[in-house]
Design a protein around this motif. Structure first.
Motif, PDB file in Angstrom:
ATOM      1  N   LEU A 247      56.619  74.747 -25.118  1.00 57.28           N
ATOM      2  CA  LEU A 247      54.933  74.938 -25.255  1.00 57.28           C
ATOM      3  C   LEU A 247      54.516  74.851 -26.626  1.00 57.28           C
ATOM      4  N   LEU A 248      55.330  74.200 -27.533  1.00 58.55           N
ATOM      5  CA  LEU A 248      54.981  74.104 -28.958  1.00 58.55           C
ATOM      6  C   LEU A 248      54.777  73.009 -29.243  1.00 58.55           C
ATOM      7  N   PRO A 249      53.662  72.040 -28.826  1.00 56.40           N
ATOM      8  CA  PRO A 249      53.897  70.513 -28.971  1.00 56.40           C
ATOM      9  C   PRO A 249      53.938  70.200 -30.341  1.00 56.40           C
ATOM     10  N   SER A 250      53.380  70.911 -31.416  1.00 55.64           N
ATOM     11  CA  SER A 250      53.807  70.246 -32.961  1.00 55.64           C
ATOM     12  C   SER A 250      54.906  71.071 -33.386  1.00 55.64           C
ATOM     13  N   GLY A 251      55.774  71.779 -32.601  1.00 51.57           N
ATOM     14  CA  GLY A 251      56.892  72.465 -33.314  1.00 51.57           C
ATOM     15  C   GLY A 251      56.691  73.636 -33.788  1.00 51.57           C
ATOM     16  N   ALA A 252      57.600  74.186 -34.760  1.00 56.29           N
ATOM     17  CA  ALA A 252      57.472  75.493 -35.395  1.00 56.29           C
ATOM     18  C   ALA A 252      58.414  75.580 -36.629  1.00 56.29           C
ATOM     19  N   THR A 253      57.785  76.333 -37.652  1.00 58.42           N
ATOM     20  CA  THR A 253      58.602  76.588 -38.820  1.00 58.42           C
ATOM     21  C   THR A 253      59.750  77.547 -38.234  1.00 58.42           C
ATOM     22  N   ARG A 254      60.554  77.792 -39.138  1.00 61.81           N
ATOM     23  CA  ARG A 254      61.835  78.680 -38.927  1.00 61.81           C
ATOM     24  C   ARG A 254      61.310  80.034 -39.093  1.00 61.81           C
ATOM     25  N   ALA A 255      60.479  80.285 -39.643  1.00 61.69           N
ATOM     26  CA  ALA A 255      59.813  81.741 -39.687  1.00 61.69           C
ATOM     27  C   ALA A 255      58.979  81.878 -38.558  1.00 61.69           C
TER      28      ALA A 255
ATOM     29  N   GLY B 229      71.833  68.707 -30.943  1.00 62.72           N
ATOM     30  CA  GLY B 229      71.060  67.432 -31.185  1.00 62.72           C
ATOM     31  C   GLY B 229      70.003  67.824 -29.906  1.00 62.72           C
ATOM     32  N   LEU B 230      69.487  68.979 -29.564  1.00 64.07           N
ATOM     33  CA  LEU B 230      68.311  69.295 -28.597  1.00 64.07           C
ATOM     34  C   LEU B 230      67.158  69.350 -29.510  1.00 64.07           C
ATOM     35  N   LEU B 231      67.165  69.917 -30.844  1.00 59.97           N
ATOM     36  CA  LEU B 231      65.920  69.965 -31.620  1.00 59.97           C
ATOM     37  C   LEU B 231      66.398  69.301 -32.723  1.00 59.97           C
ATOM     38  N   ARG B 232      65.343  68.606 -33.652  1.00 61.42           N
ATOM     39  CA  ARG B 232      65.663  68.248 -35.066  1.00 61.42           C
ATOM     40  C   ARG B 232      64.559  68.979 -36.018  1.00 61.42           C
ATOM     41  N   SER B 233      64.895  68.597 -37.201  1.00 58.57           N
ATOM     42  CA  SER B 233      64.181  69.207 -38.194  1.00 58.57           C
ATOM     43  C   SER B 233      63.469  68.091 -38.998  1.00 58.57           C
ATOM     44  N   ASP B 234      61.896  68.045 -38.810  1.00 63.00           N
ATOM     45  CA  ASP B 234      61.254  66.971 -39.548  1.00 63.00           C
ATOM     46  C   ASP B 234      61.440  67.074 -41.293  1.00 63.00           C
ATOM     47  N   GLU B 235      60.702  66.272 -41.655  1.00 63.29           N
ATOM     48  CA  GLU B 235      60.708  66.046 -43.302  1.00 63.29           C
ATOM     49  C   GLU B 235      60.238  67.428 -44.108  1.00 63.29           C
ATOM     50  N   LYS B 236      59.491  68.245 -43.355  1.00 62.93           N
ATOM     51  CA  LYS B 236      59.063  69.395 -43.915  1.00 62.93           C
ATOM     52  C   LYS B 236      59.550  70.653 -43.645  1.00 62.93           C
TER      53      LYS B 236
ATOM     54  N   ILE C 136      61.341  70.467 -34.149  1.00 60.75           N
ATOM     55  CA  ILE C 136      60.921  69.866 -32.999  1.00 60.75           C
ATOM     56  C   ILE C 136      61.896  69.347 -32.242  1.00 60.75           C
ATOM     57  N   PHE C 137      61.297  69.018 -30.704  1.00 63.17           N
ATOM     58  CA  PHE C 137      62.295  68.579 -30.022  1.00 63.17           C
ATOM     59  C   PHE C 137      62.770  67.213 -30.560  1.00 63.17           C
ATOM     60  N   ARG C 138      63.903  66.734 -30.049  1.00 65.12           N
ATOM     61  CA  ARG C 138      64.449  65.572 -30.633  1.00 65.12           C
ATOM     62  C   ARG C 138      63.809  64.452 -30.126  1.00 65.12           C
ATOM     63  N   HIS C 139      63.183  64.389 -28.785  1.00 68.91           N
ATOM     64  CA  HIS C 139      62.272  63.644 -28.442  1.00 68.91           C
ATOM     65  C   HIS C 139      61.165  64.534 -27.550  1.00 68.91           C
ATOM     66  N   GLU C 140      59.936  63.852 -27.471  1.00 71.47           N
ATOM     67  CA  GLU C 140      58.978  64.320 -27.066  1.00 71.47           C
ATOM     68  C   GLU C 140      58.980  64.390 -25.497  1.00 71.47           C
ATOM     69  N   LEU C 141      59.555  63.104 -24.944  1.00 72.53           N
ATOM     70  CA  LEU C 141      59.602  63.230 -23.528  1.00 72.53           C
ATOM     71  C   LEU C 141      60.655  64.468 -23.008  1.00 72.53           C
ATOM     72  N   ALA C 142      61.831  64.796 -23.684  1.00 69.19           N
ATOM     73  CA  ALA C 142      62.327  65.965 -23.303  1.00 69.19           C
ATOM     74  C   ALA C 142      61.451  67.210 -23.309  1.00 69.19           C
ATOM     75  N   ARG C 143      60.671  67.504 -24.503  1.00 67.76           N
ATOM     76  CA  ARG C 143      59.697  68.487 -24.328  1.00 67.76           C
ATOM     77  C   ARG C 143      58.982  68.756 -23.092  1.00 67.76           C
ATOM     78  N   GLN C 144      58.405  67.677 -22.727  1.00 62.77           N
ATOM     79  CA  GLN C 144      57.471  67.526 -21.689  1.00 62.77           C
ATOM     80  C   GLN C 144      58.310  67.589 -20.421  1.00 62.77           C
ATOM     81  N   ALA C 145      59.431  67.285 -20.279  1.00 62.87           N
ATOM     82  CA  ALA C 145      60.210  67.166 -19.035  1.00 62.87           C
ATOM     83  C   ALA C 145      60.541  68.835 -19.040  1.00 62.87           C
ATOM     84  N   THR C 146      60.754  69.580 -20.189  1.00 64.44           N
ATOM     85  CA  THR C 146      61.192  70.980 -19.943  1.00 64.44           C
ATOM     86  C   THR C 146      59.786  71.695 -19.780  1.00 64.44           C
TER      87      THR C 146
END
Length: 895
Positions: free
Chosen positions: A262-270, A291-298, A302-312
């Motif tokens: 339910l977090l479309p833009s992901g979340a920080t570790r904090a 390999g279910l989540l990945r960490s972006d450049e910052k 986030i989910f590795r794939h947006e479609l996986a997030r939507q399916a979940t």
């Protein structure tokens, strides 16, 4: 060192999507090479969800590595997008001070200007990646347009990604990209069946996987990673495949992913720890390892794939979703920056909306709307208020009244939603304020409702509501609302050409606003009085308009600034100060577009089309006017200037349908009752009848114009009416030909056609100069015909040739042109196909030598074509051409 155009192939993980991506990588590398040379590029990567857009960019950016500074920004699928969300992400790593400007809600034009200065100082090439542009807010789309038009002057490579399935024909992204024809467009196709078969390692498995996925790299990746490909029996849907993998996870991981979905833009570790408790960090790490989540450049998870997030997310029950949204909103509210960070506030509103917490939405929505409005994001403000107004039944009467008032005003400014909804919102606000005894607020909303009806051509209703506002407020102590009512009355009187009354009521509004210290109302009233004075050639009208515009810009009164740009530039055009009017219009169009003032933007474009027509630049006028007339749902009055121009230009060019357009413009103009909407159209119909040798038709229009009182006709209109009387052989009423008429009209009426023509040429109105010479006949006919041929004014040129033949003056008359090349006829400035190609390369920043190499032409030929382009643009250098194309991007195309 640039990356190879042929990356290694792999059967699993991110690198799978790089299979069959050689051409796309090559194109991005080429764009980066240009950026290294100081000639930035905009690259648009488009494809369906899961096609591998992000992985492609990551591959190229990783290969460029040490040679580049890469900054990422994301747009999120919130119910209401965050204003400039992607830019806020980018500035977190690019420029923290500029990021604070955005977070504090600084004006959009100030943010853009500061960003441009920051980018112009870059000494090494920089890559800005903006993901998922289809979810962007209007301000971010304005940013893409802003950077795209200046990109060739920067050491910046801007890469944006778009989901094909999210773009409808009328999607705002298409309009932005349509304004940026030089962008590099890359459409990523799905993997071929041969590629999927090769990756599966077995023909039957490959065929089954391809049949289930149609080559979508994400779906292929998930099936192979899950082992489903080995069985040769893919699930009925990819969603089932994703969920099958999820079902084998430990329960704590499944619960964590359910919440995280339910977090479309992901979340920080904090934030993960705050949301999921002490076990959150451990669960996040395990999801990363699997390999279910990945960490972006910052470092955002986030989910590795947006479609996986939507399916979940889709598998959650409504009750569970609501509980999760409540939980997320509560955690967001407890963060230290929860009350000041617009991004966090927007995220919280998203979750509050989906949780059904109506009272919280009622409290937060208006606050976010006020911030967005201050930034000039009026469309965004209207969206925030719409979320709140869904729950208006639960609000107290005073809060409900303010909600209706604010939402109606923002939709009026941004021209969003159905006008009937806005009218109803104003009426709801008026009813509620009246029940609360707030007659001051009743008067304010009556004035605003009047302006809305005026825009739609309902002048009688506009006057009714204005007079009602004045009547109800006059019995109360002096107030700002009464000053606004006086000024609104002044505005409508001015629009009806009742200038003396408009000035008197405007001055009363100025006096009262000054007593109360209300700069906003002073700006509004100064505009009315200044416009009336300029039109009637009274003293200091220009100074009042300058002051009005200055106040509006200094205080961020976007609506009043748009009126300032419109009325001041229109008055300058009436005075034939074309250069000043042109510059002010260009500035105003850019301002209105930046601040979501859609109707005002198109109204100004209509006047810009009129200016081009007066200058004899008929193809440009036609292109601009067409752009406005084709705009759906534009209020009647805001469309009328362009509609009138289009009809008259088509009449002058000999385009079929001119009469229908002008009759439509007349019908709509008559409904307003405003002389300025009616007189020019009847004069156009008179000209069209004259061009067709339809004397009775011309006389009918002249008789209709005679019904106007002389004071209702400006000097230019009266002069033109009298000239048409003379050209049609009709008597001119005594006492009307005076020194008060404009110089060229007076000269023609006094029989000095040569003098009148010279004045028209000095005013840079060649068509009018040619008509005067044509009417004088004799030896002037060849000169008139030559001018008309050059302008493409076929009907007038044909009429002049007939007159020359009838007078036996065929000698010296130029032959009728066969017509320019087809491309020249289509281009607003008459550029040939070769010149259009040169223009596109010139705008990209190529030198004459580079253009010659690109086009395989001699340097001398290219120099000649560049000179021709500059001449047709009436430009003294390349920078003027670039700035012109920036303001009018359609000039770079062939239509």
């Amino acid at each position: 060192m640039l990356p190879t155009a042929s990356p290694p192939m792999a059967a699993t993980g991110e690198r799978l999507v790089l299979f069959e991506r050689e051409e796309a990588i090559k194109a991005i590398c080429s764009a980066y090479a240009n950026t290294q040379a100081g000639k930035g590029r905009l690259v648009v990567i488009q494809g369906e969800a899961g096609i591998g857009k992000t992985s492609l960019i990551q591959h190229v950016c990783t290969a460029i590595g040490a040679a580049s500074d890469v900054h990422w920004g994301w747009n999120d699928p919130f119910s209401t997008p965050r204003p400039l969300g992607a830019l806020q992400d980018i500035l977190a790593t690019l420029d923290s001070e500029l990021g604070e400007m955005v977070a504090k809600g600084s004006p959009q034009d100030a943010i853009f200007a500061s960003l441009l200065k920051r980018l112009m100082r870059l000494l090494s090439p920089t890559i800005l990646v903006i993901e998922d542009l289809h979810w962007a807010d209007q301000a971010t789309l304005d940013l893409i347009r802003f950077l795209g038009r200046r990109i060739s002057l920067l050491r910046v490579l801007v890469i944006v990604t778009i989901r094909s399935g999210e773009l409808e024909h009328e999607h705002a992204v298409n309009k932005v990209l349509g304004d940026l024809p030089s962008a590099v467009r890359l459409v990523l196709p799905a993997l071929s069946e041969a590629a999927v078969t090769a990756l599966a390692g077995h023909p039957e498995k490959g065929e089954a996987i391809y049949r289930a996925t149609l080559g979508n790299p994400f779906f292929v990746t998930e099936l192979l990673a899950d082992g489903m490909g080995a069985t040769g029996q893919p699930p009925a849907s990819v969603r089932d495949a994703v969920m099958a993998r999820w079902s084998r996870l430990p329960a704590p991981l499944r619960d964590f992913l359910d919440l995280f979905s339910l977090l479309p833009s992901g979340a920080t570790r904090a934030f993960v720890e705050a949301l999921a408790g002490t076990a959150g960090e451990h669960l996040a790490e395990e999801c990363l390892e699997r390999g279910l989540l990945r960490s972006d450049e910052k470092g955002v998870l986030i989910f590795r794939h947006e479609l996986a997030r939507q399916a979940t997310e889709d598998r959650l029950s409504p009750v569970v979703r609501r509980e999760f949204h409540i939980r997320i909103a509560r955690v967001l509210a407890e963060l230290p920056q929860a009350q000041t960070d617009t991004t966090l506030m927007a995220q919280r509103l998203h979750h509050l909306t989906l949780s059904g917490d109506a009272q919280a939405v009622l409290a937060l929505g208006p606050s976010l709307a006020a911030r967005a409005a201050a930034m000039g994001a009026h469309q965004q403000a209207a969206n925030y208020l719409r979320e709140a107004i869904r729950h208006v039944a639960l609000a107290s009467p005073d809060i409900a009244a303010q909600l209706y008032e604010n939402w109606a005003h923002e939709t009026f400014l941004a021209s969003v939603g159905a006008p009937e909804e806005t009218i109803e919102a104003y009426k709801q606000a008026i009813t509620l304020w009246r029940s609360l005894g707030r007659i001051d607020k009743v008067g304010l909303n009556l004035c605003r409702l009047a302006r809305l009806h005026w825009r739609h051509g309902e002048t009688d209703r506009a006057f009714h509501y204005t007079e009602q506002a004045v009547g109800e407020l006059e019995v109360l102590p002096p107030s700002a609302e009464l000053a606004l009512a006086f000024s609104t009355r002044s505005q409508f009187l001015m629009l009806q050409d009742r200038f003396e009354d408009a000035i008197a009521w405007g001055r009363r509004a100025i006096e009262l606003s000054d007593e109360l210290g209300r700069a906003e109302i002073r700006a509004h009233a100064l505009n009315n009085v200044g416009t009336a004075l300029m039109i009637t050639r009274g003293p200091d009208g220009d100074k009042l308009l300058e002051e009005s515009l200055s106040i509006a810009l200094d205080h961020g009164f976007h609506d009043h600034a748009s009126r300032g740009y419109t009325n001041y530039s229109e008055c300058l055009m009436i005075e034939r100060a074309f250069d000043a009017a042109d510059a002010l219009m260009a500035e105003g169009i850019a301002f209105c577009a930046r601040h979501d003032l859609d109707s005002a933007t198109h109204y100004l474009l209509g006047h810009q089309a009129q200016l081009r027509m007066e200058q004899g630049r008929f193809h440009e006028a036609e292109t601009i006017a067409n752009r406005v007339v084709q705009k759906p749902s534009l209020p009647r009055v805001m469309r009328l200037p362009a509609l009138s121009v289009l009809g008259r230009v088509h009449a002058r060019l000999g385009v079929a349908g001119a009469l229908d357009l002008l009759q439509r413009a007349l019908e709509e103009g008559l409904s307003t009752g405003e002389p300025q909407r009616i007189i020019p159209v009847r004069l156009s119909l008179t000209e069209l009848a004259w061009l067709r040798d339809d004397r009775s038709g011309a006389e009918a229009q002249i008789q209709a114009l005679d019904a106007f009182r002389v004071p209702e006709l400006s000097g230019w209109d009266l002069g033109e009416l009298l000239v048409w009387r003379r050209r049609c052989g009709l008597p001119i009423p005594s006492g009307l030909v005076t020194d008060a008429l404009p110089g060229p009209r007076l000269a023609e009426l006094q029989g000095d056609e040569a003098g009148a023509s010279r004045i028209w040429q000095l005013l840079k109105q060649p068509y009018e100069a040619a008509l005067v010479l044509m009417h004088s006949g004799g030896s002037s006919l060849p000169q008139a015909i030559a001018i008309l041929d050059d302008l493409g004014a076929k009907p007038a040129a044909a009429l002049a040739r007939r007159r020359a033949q009838q007078a036996g003056l065929t000698r010296g008359v130029p032959k009728a042109p066969r017509g320019p090349y087809a491309s020249a006829r289509r281009h607003p400035l008459g550029l040939t196909a070769s010149e259009q190609k040169v223009l596109s390369l010139l705008v990209q920043g190529l030198s004459n030598k580079e253009i010659a190499l690109h086009c395989s032409r001699s340097l001398r030929t290219i120099e000649h074509q560049v000179s021709s382009v500059l001449a047709k643009f009436n430009a003294s250098n390349r920078m003027e051409v670039l700035l012109r194309v920036t303001n009018e991007p359609y000039l770079q195309g062939g239509e």
